[in-house]
Write an enzyme that holds these catalytic residues in place. Structure first.
Site, PDB file in Angstrom:
ATOM      1  N   PRO A  89       0.858  -1.182   0.000  1.00 15.40           N
ATOM      2  CA  PRO A  89       0.000   0.000   0.000  1.00 15.40           C
ATOM      3  C   PRO A  89       0.899   1.238   0.000  1.00 15.40           C
ATOM      4  O   PRO A  89       1.692   1.428   0.904  1.00 15.40           O
ATOM      5  CB  PRO A  89      -0.753  -0.133   1.327  1.00 15.40           C
ATOM      6  CG  PRO A  89       0.186  -0.904   2.222  1.00 15.40           C
ATOM      7  CD  PRO A  89       1.008  -1.789   1.321  1.00 15.40           C
ATOM      8  N   HIS A 260       8.729   0.021   7.114  1.00 19.87           N
ATOM      9  CA  HIS A 260       8.093   1.035   6.253  1.00 19.87           C
ATOM     10  C   HIS A 260       9.074   1.513   5.183  1.00 19.87           C
ATOM     11  O   HIS A 260       9.066   2.668   4.775  1.00 19.87           O
ATOM     12  CB  HIS A 260       7.641   2.213   7.119  1.00 19.87           C
ATOM     13  CG  HIS A 260       6.355   2.851   6.719  1.00 19.87           C
ATOM     14  ND1 HIS A 260       5.191   2.678   7.440  1.00 19.87           N
ATOM     15  CD2 HIS A 260       6.026   3.693   5.699  1.00 19.87           C
ATOM     16  CE1 HIS A 260       4.225   3.395   6.876  1.00 19.87           C
ATOM     17  NE2 HIS A 260       4.708   4.008   5.811  1.00 19.87           N
ATOM     18  N   ARG A 263      11.297   4.551   6.114  1.00 19.84           N
ATOM     19  CA  ARG A 263      10.691   5.887   6.063  1.00 19.84           C
ATOM     20  C   ARG A 263      10.207   6.373   7.416  1.00 19.84           C
ATOM     21  O   ARG A 263       9.733   7.497   7.552  1.00 19.84           O
ATOM     22  CB  ARG A 263       9.514   5.883   5.077  1.00 19.84           C
ATOM     23  CG  ARG A 263       9.915   5.503   3.682  1.00 19.84           C
ATOM     24  CD  ARG A 263       8.725   5.145   2.819  1.00 19.84           C
ATOM     25  NE  ARG A 263       7.968   6.276   2.330  1.00 19.84           N
ATOM     26  CZ  ARG A 263       8.295   7.013   1.285  1.00 19.84           C
ATOM     27  NH1 ARG A 263       9.387   6.749   0.617  1.00 19.84           N
ATOM     28  NH2 ARG A 263       7.534   8.008   0.888  1.00 19.84           N
TER      29      ARG A 263
END
Ligand SMILES: Cc1cc2nc3c(=O)[nH]c(=O)nc-3n(C[C@H](O)[C@H](O)[C@H](O)COP(=O)(O)O)c2cc1C
Length: 365
Positions: A89, A260, A263
């Site tokens: 996503p 992530h 990030r």
């Protein structure tokens, strides 16, 4: 003459390598958007560690194994898959290509893969699901106050599982974006957050990601909300055995071992480096996905060998999307799957279940 040339030169996009796709994406995207994609948090130590971690492992060849047609079929939460590679996503997808996740999900569907549809995407969950119903079956949500209502909307609209991002209570300290004064149009993140007909708006839901001091959920609040999800859910952003155990204790059906893509917390450890201890903590049965740093078929193989059941690609998919929309993501899948199958033949693994720690060794320091 023209007709002859047209039939001679392939009209479909025919990138030879993943590096070519990366270069094409880098040439197309505006510099600040490219930084938004490529960048990590802080000194980007985690970003670099994610890819470096894969380079510390070697796959053992198995000469004369007799494996000629390996199978990459698998299953995740009862969903059958032709490949252990899912797409991540990622929000703001129309920044990279006008068709964004519509194109990503269509390409995933061509390959019998799953595409996790983001809450902060440019298109609504329903539009992406309609574009590729066999791929767009998992929806990602942030654990804020609107989550139970959203979950129920998703259960009624064809989604079969949720992916709850647990590592993003506030945006990471994204240094490249800060240097660029990156300020993208929020509408590109508002596919699900229109602010119309009683729906929350993007500023309302994500406002707290952009500043400190917002209301941040803890595990107990997630446990309460999860009772009303009505769908199995995957905890995305697990990097320690303790967090894995906590997520399971409140009902997660699967985990995404992830930082992530470097990030969020920097310097955090590489996902691949934390995977074995998390697998050991939760036992052999629980489905574990891994993301952060997967760029090649050998990375997919190593993640599986170290305890993952499947991997998720973020930037690799974005490069394909930016380079050529659906055709670019299609090519990313084709190349990753082809390399994975080649490695399975060379290492004598007939099925994904055969890929385990006995087939790899650590490289000498
Ligand atoms: C541009 C971009 C946007 C992202 N947006 C989201 C998001 O909205 N929600 C989320 O859970 N993860 C988001 N991620 C993280 C990815 O889902 C995934 O964890 C990460 O990209 C994996 O690392 P990789 O890019 O090295 O493959 C984003 C990543 C990128 C690169």
């Amino acid at each position: 003459m023209t007709a002859q040339l047209d039939s001679f030169y392939p009209t479909r996009v025919d990138f030879g390598t993943l590096d070519e796709i990366h270069r094409a994406a880098a040439a197309i995207l505006p510099p600040d958007v490219l930084d938004f994609v490529e960048g990590g948090a802080g000194k980007e130590i985690t970003l670099r560690a994610n890819t470096a971690a894969f380079d510390r492992w070697r796959i053992l060849p198995a000469p004369m194994s007799g494996v000629g047609t390996p199978s990459t079929r698998t299953e995740l939460l009862g969903l059958g898959l032709d490949t252990p590679i899912l797409t991540a996503p990622f929000g703001g997808d129309a920044l990279f290509h006008a068709e964004g996740h519509l194109a990503v999900a269509r390409a995933a569907q061509q390959h019998g893969a799953l595409s996790i549809v983001p809450e902060a995407g440019s298109f609504s969950y329903e539009r992406v699901h309609a574009a590729a119903p066999r791929a767009a079956r998992i929806a990602q949500l942030h654990p804020f106050g609107h989550a139970p209502t959203e979950a129920q909307r998703l259960a009624h609209n064809g989604f079969e599982a949720l992916c709850i991002t647990v590592d993003c209570p506030v945006g990471g300290f994204r240094t490249r974006n800060m240097g660029n004064r990156f300020d993208p149009d929020q509408r590109l993140f508002a596919g699900n957050l229109t602010g119309e007909n009683g729906a929350p708006g993007v500023a309302e839901v994500f406002g707290q990601l952009l500043k400190q001091g917002g209301a941040v959920w803890d595990w107990d609040q997630l446990a309460d909300a999860a009772k009303d999800f009505g769908l199995p859910w995957i905890a995305k952003g697990i990097l320690t055995p303790a967090a894995a155990e906590r997520a399971l204790a409140i009902g997660a059906s699967a985990l995404v071992v992830s930082n992530h893509g470097g990030r969020q917390l920097d310097p955090a450890p590489a996902s691949l480096d934390m995977l074995p201890s998390i697998r050991a903590a939760v036992g052999p049965e629980l489905p574990i996905l891994l993301d952060s740093g997967v760029r090649t078929g050998s990375d997919v193989y190593l993640a599986l060998a170290l305890g993952a059941d499947a991997v998720i690609i973020g930037r690799a998919a974005i490069y394909g999307l930016a380079a050529a929309g659906e055709a670019g993501v299609d090519r990313v899948f084709a190349l990753l799957n082809e390399e994975l199958r080649t490695l399975m033949i060379l290492s004598g693994a007939a099925t994904l279940g055969d890929i385990d720690h006995t087939r790899i060794v650590r490289a000498p320091a």
